[in-house]
Every structure is written in structure tokens, then in C-alpha cells.
Design a protein around this motif. Sequence first.
Motif, PDB file in Angstrom:
ATOM      1  N   ALA A 163      27.627 -15.824 -19.406  1.00 32.09           N
ATOM      2  CA  ALA A 163      26.953 -15.831 -18.107  1.00 32.09           C
ATOM      3  C   ALA A 163      26.075 -17.065 -18.020  1.00 32.09           C
ATOM      4  N   VAL A 164      26.111 -17.729 -16.886  1.00 33.73           N
ATOM      5  CA  VAL A 164      25.216 -18.847 -16.607  1.00 33.73           C
ATOM      6  C   VAL A 164      24.115 -18.292 -15.703  1.00 33.73           C
ATOM      7  N   VAL A 165      22.867 -18.390 -16.146  1.00 33.68           N
ATOM      8  CA  VAL A 165      21.753 -17.760 -15.419  1.00 33.68           C
ATOM      9  C   VAL A 165      20.530 -18.668 -15.426  1.00 33.68           C
ATOM     10  N   CYS A 166      19.836 -18.696 -14.286  1.00 39.04           N
ATOM     11  CA  CYS A 166      18.540 -19.370 -14.230  1.00 39.04           C
ATOM     12  C   CYS A 166      17.458 -18.316 -14.447  1.00 39.04           C
ATOM     13  N   ASP A 200      26.803  -6.350 -23.131  1.00 39.35           N
ATOM     14  CA  ASP A 200      28.218  -6.577 -22.833  1.00 39.35           C
ATOM     15  C   ASP A 200      28.773  -7.790 -23.574  1.00 39.35           C
ATOM     16  N   GLN A 201      27.991  -8.284 -24.539  1.00 40.58           N
ATOM     17  CA  GLN A 201      28.403  -9.387 -25.417  1.00 40.58           C
ATOM     18  C   GLN A 201      28.709 -10.677 -24.646  1.00 40.58           C
ATOM     19  N   LYS A 202      27.931 -10.901 -23.586  1.00 41.99           N
ATOM     20  CA  LYS A 202      28.026 -12.163 -22.840  1.00 41.99           C
ATOM     21  C   LYS A 202      27.056 -13.175 -23.455  1.00 41.99           C
ATOM     22  N   GLU A 203      27.559 -14.334 -23.808  1.00 36.36           N
ATOM     23  CA  GLU A 203      26.634 -15.391 -24.220  1.00 36.36           C
ATOM     24  C   GLU A 203      25.874 -15.862 -22.991  1.00 36.36           C
ATOM     25  N   ILE A 204      24.553 -15.936 -23.088  1.00 37.82           N
ATOM     26  CA  ILE A 204      23.725 -16.366 -21.955  1.00 37.82           C
ATOM     27  C   ILE A 204      23.496 -17.869 -22.059  1.00 37.82           C
ATOM     28  N   ILE A 205      23.960 -18.583 -21.047  1.00 37.28           N
ATOM     29  CA  ILE A 205      23.722 -20.026 -20.952  1.00 37.28           C
ATOM     30  C   ILE A 205      22.658 -20.211 -19.872  1.00 37.28           C
ATOM     31  N   ASN A 206      21.450 -20.489 -20.318  1.00 38.87           N
ATOM     32  CA  ASN A 206      20.306 -20.553 -19.414  1.00 38.87           C
ATOM     33  C   ASN A 206      20.202 -21.943 -18.783  1.00 38.87           C
ATOM     34  N   ILE A 207      20.039 -21.973 -17.462  1.00 37.40           N
ATOM     35  CA  ILE A 207      19.838 -23.241 -16.757  1.00 37.40           C
ATOM     36  C   ILE A 207      18.423 -23.281 -16.200  1.00 37.40           C
ATOM     37  N   SER A 208      17.907 -24.467 -15.995  1.00 38.04           N
ATOM     38  CA  SER A 208      16.559 -24.634 -15.446  1.00 38.04           C
ATOM     39  C   SER A 208      16.579 -24.481 -13.930  1.00 38.04           C
ATOM     40  N   GLU A 209      15.396 -24.351 -13.356  1.00 37.15           N
ATOM     41  CA  GLU A 209      15.331 -24.274 -11.898  1.00 37.15           C
ATOM     42  C   GLU A 209      15.787 -25.590 -11.269  1.00 37.15           C
ATOM     43  N   ALA A 210      15.488 -26.705 -11.910  1.00 36.47           N
ATOM     44  CA  ALA A 210      15.963 -28.001 -11.393  1.00 36.47           C
ATOM     45  C   ALA A 210      17.480 -28.049 -11.390  1.00 36.47           C
ATOM     46  N   GLN A 211      18.102 -27.524 -12.428  1.00 35.58           N
ATOM     47  CA  GLN A 211      19.572 -27.487 -12.474  1.00 35.58           C
ATOM     48  C   GLN A 211      20.121 -26.534 -11.412  1.00 35.58           C
ATOM     49  N   ASN A 270      27.128 -32.674 -13.261  1.00 28.13           N
ATOM     50  CA  ASN A 270      26.267 -33.802 -13.646  1.00 28.13           C
ATOM     51  C   ASN A 270      24.879 -33.344 -14.087  1.00 28.13           C
ATOM     52  N   SER A 271      24.462 -32.170 -13.636  1.00 23.35           N
ATOM     53  CA  SER A 271      23.128 -31.664 -13.988  1.00 23.35           C
ATOM     54  C   SER A 271      23.102 -30.997 -15.363  1.00 23.35           C
ATOM     55  N   LEU A 272      24.261 -30.653 -15.891  1.00 20.62           N
ATOM     56  CA  LEU A 272      24.316 -29.919 -17.156  1.00 20.62           C
ATOM     57  C   LEU A 272      24.043 -30.827 -18.347  1.00 20.62           C
ATOM     58  N   ARG A 273      23.344 -30.286 -19.341  1.00 18.72           N
ATOM     59  CA  ARG A 273      23.153 -30.990 -20.603  1.00 18.72           C
ATOM     60  C   ARG A 273      24.421 -30.876 -21.456  1.00 18.72           C
ATOM     61  N   GLN A 274      24.544 -31.744 -22.418  1.00 16.92           N
ATOM     62  CA  GLN A 274      25.737 -31.736 -23.263  1.00 16.92           C
ATOM     63  C   GLN A 274      25.875 -30.410 -24.017  1.00 16.92           C
ATOM     64  N   ASP A 275      24.766 -29.845 -24.482  1.00 14.50           N
ATOM     65  CA  ASP A 275      24.858 -28.579 -25.222  1.00 14.50           C
ATOM     66  C   ASP A 275      25.307 -27.434 -24.314  1.00 14.50           C
ATOM     67  N   GLN A 276      24.937 -27.502 -23.040  1.00  9.07           N
ATOM     68  CA  GLN A 276      25.388 -26.481 -22.086  1.00  9.07           C
ATOM     69  C   GLN A 276      26.887 -26.615 -21.808  1.00  9.07           C
ATOM     70  N   ILE A 277      27.335 -27.856 -21.662  1.00 10.91           N
ATOM     71  CA  ILE A 277      28.767 -28.104 -21.462  1.00 10.91           C
ATOM     72  C   ILE A 277      29.563 -27.598 -22.660  1.00 10.91           C
ATOM     73  N   GLU A 278      29.076 -27.885 -23.849  1.00 12.44           N
ATOM     74  CA  GLU A 278      29.761 -27.439 -25.064  1.00 12.44           C
ATOM     75  C   GLU A 278      29.784 -25.917 -25.170  1.00 12.44           C
ATOM     76  N   ALA A 279      28.694 -25.273 -24.751  1.00 14.56           N
ATOM     77  CA  ALA A 279      28.642 -23.803 -24.775  1.00 14.56           C
ATOM     78  C   ALA A 279      29.695 -23.214 -23.836  1.00 14.56           C
ATOM     79  N   ILE A 280      29.846 -23.804 -22.658  1.00 14.09           N
ATOM     80  CA  ILE A 280      30.850 -23.340 -21.695  1.00 14.09           C
ATOM     81  C   ILE A 280      32.262 -23.597 -22.229  1.00 14.09           C
TER      82      ILE A 280
END
Length: 310
Positions: free
Chosen positions: A204-207, A227-238, A266-276
Amino acid sequence: MSQITNTVLMIRPVRFRMNEETAVNNYFQKSTQELQATVNQKAQSEFDHFVELLKGKGINVIVLDDIEAQDTPDSIFPNNWISFHANGDIALYPMFAENRRRERRPDILDQIEAHGFKINNVVDYTSAEDDAVFLEGTGSLILDRENRKAYCAISPRASEDLFIEFCEDFEFTPIMFEANQTVNDKRLPIYHTNVMMCIAQEFAVVCLDSIDDAKEKKMLTKSLKKDQKEIINISEAQMHQFAGNMLQVKGKDDKHFLVMSQTAYNSLRQDQIEAIEKYTSILYANLETIEKHGGGSARCMLAEVFNPKA
């Protein structure tokens, strides 16, 4: 029960512009001095490129045209007025803006069936508009179809009572919370849940920063982790770059894609892209005009079609 589909409905715009009726509480919309005809032409170009991108990956795209005489500037976002479900049921939703109510067209249902999909039952919530009660489809509702949970950020466009009614009708467990964004130094409700949250099959991608109440934030994260969802947290700016406005779909050979805009990517960090990318490929398109004037992005443009084949 599959979380993702290989078929989406998209409506090609003919009078796209900034909708003055939605701008009152959609803080993602931006006013510009561009001519309406220019804005519409750019939006059509972005739309057509997006469709070709999706089709090129083997995603089944049902493209229907908006009707010029209807004057529906937001018709490009059909997921707000209709949702499709795997048992052949569909839901029709009450819309906050009066000019958006004209987007609900019976002929669209006929054309969906003409594409070989079966509609068994229509659950119609639109009479709630008479009482100024709204629930704007999968803009307001983030559905975890496999785990039968529905997430909703309560707002002027998402009624708590109607959300509960939807969950009872469609057999989802309701998970509700408040999500806010900072506008002119004030914390104001986010107009649609799907700009701050996306649920895919395995993540899940969540702010989380948009949920100010600590108990609600904990409840949300606990539910996703259960539910065993990996949480990929994004900032409010993202989030303001539409990084929460994503949808996972299936393409050729059952390959999975997380669809988003170039702005979001373009707003995603490299670690977020890799997580996805541990779970799914990323597919993005330039939707700059649509985002700026419409205040919605890639996910808003896609109404998933889950109906069983007739």
C-alpha cells in the motif's frame, strides 16, 4: 477475489477545463490563464498518449467519448460515479458538483455490456444528492477487494453514513479516518481518499502524515499490516505531486503494473521506487495539464471493470 483487473473504462474529454464547481474543496486544482480550447486540446493529447501506453502493455482499455453538449469538464474521471464488481454488480454514486452528475450516462452501461461484460445488478446511491450527501466512488473508497476491506477518508465528498451503507451492501469491512492537507497554513480535509492512498496486491502507498489523529493512523497501519501489505509511506509534498494517486492493473501475460503520472513518478525517492518494483512494474505518463486543471491524476482516470464475462 482479485484485487486487480486487466480492463479499465476511460472517458475521452471534449470540454475539459478547470471545474469551478469542484474547485471549492479540491485544493489540487490550479487556475491558469490558458484558453479553454488550448487546455482541452492538451488534455486530449495527454489522454490519447496514456491510452496508447496502457494498450501497449496489453491492458484492455474501453475508451468512450464524452458528449460535448453535456458540458461535463470532469468526465475524464469516471471512477467517481461508477464502480464495477466481480459478481457483476455495479454501484452508481452521488456527486458533490451538480455539473458532474451529468456524467452518469445509461448508454455507458450499454456500451460496457456491448464489450462483452455482464451487469447483473445496479446499486444506485444517487438519490442521496437530494439530501446533500455524497460518496464519490473509488475516489472516496479505496477497496481491498481480496480482504474485503474499504478505506475512506471522511470529507465533504465522502459521507460516513453512506460509506457504512455501501460496506453493508457490498460486504466490506469499513475503515474510516480523517485525512488533511495544509492549505494556506490551515489543515483542511483532502477531497478524495485516492490522492493519499493506494492499495495494491502486496503493498500500500499511503501518506500517513495526512492522518493527524494518532489513533486513526495506528488503526490504518495495523489493518494493512494484518493483511501483510508492505506500507510505502509518502510525504505530504509527494502527495501533492499525486504520488498517492496510483492504480495496479494487469497487462499481457498477467504482468502487473502500478500506473501513475510522470509527476508522481518524479516525486518518488529511489528507495520508494525499489520498494514498489519488488512487487510490480511501474508505468507512468505525462498528465500535467489534466493534473493542473482537473486536480486529479492517473488513478482518477481509470474505472476498473471487474464484471465477469457474459
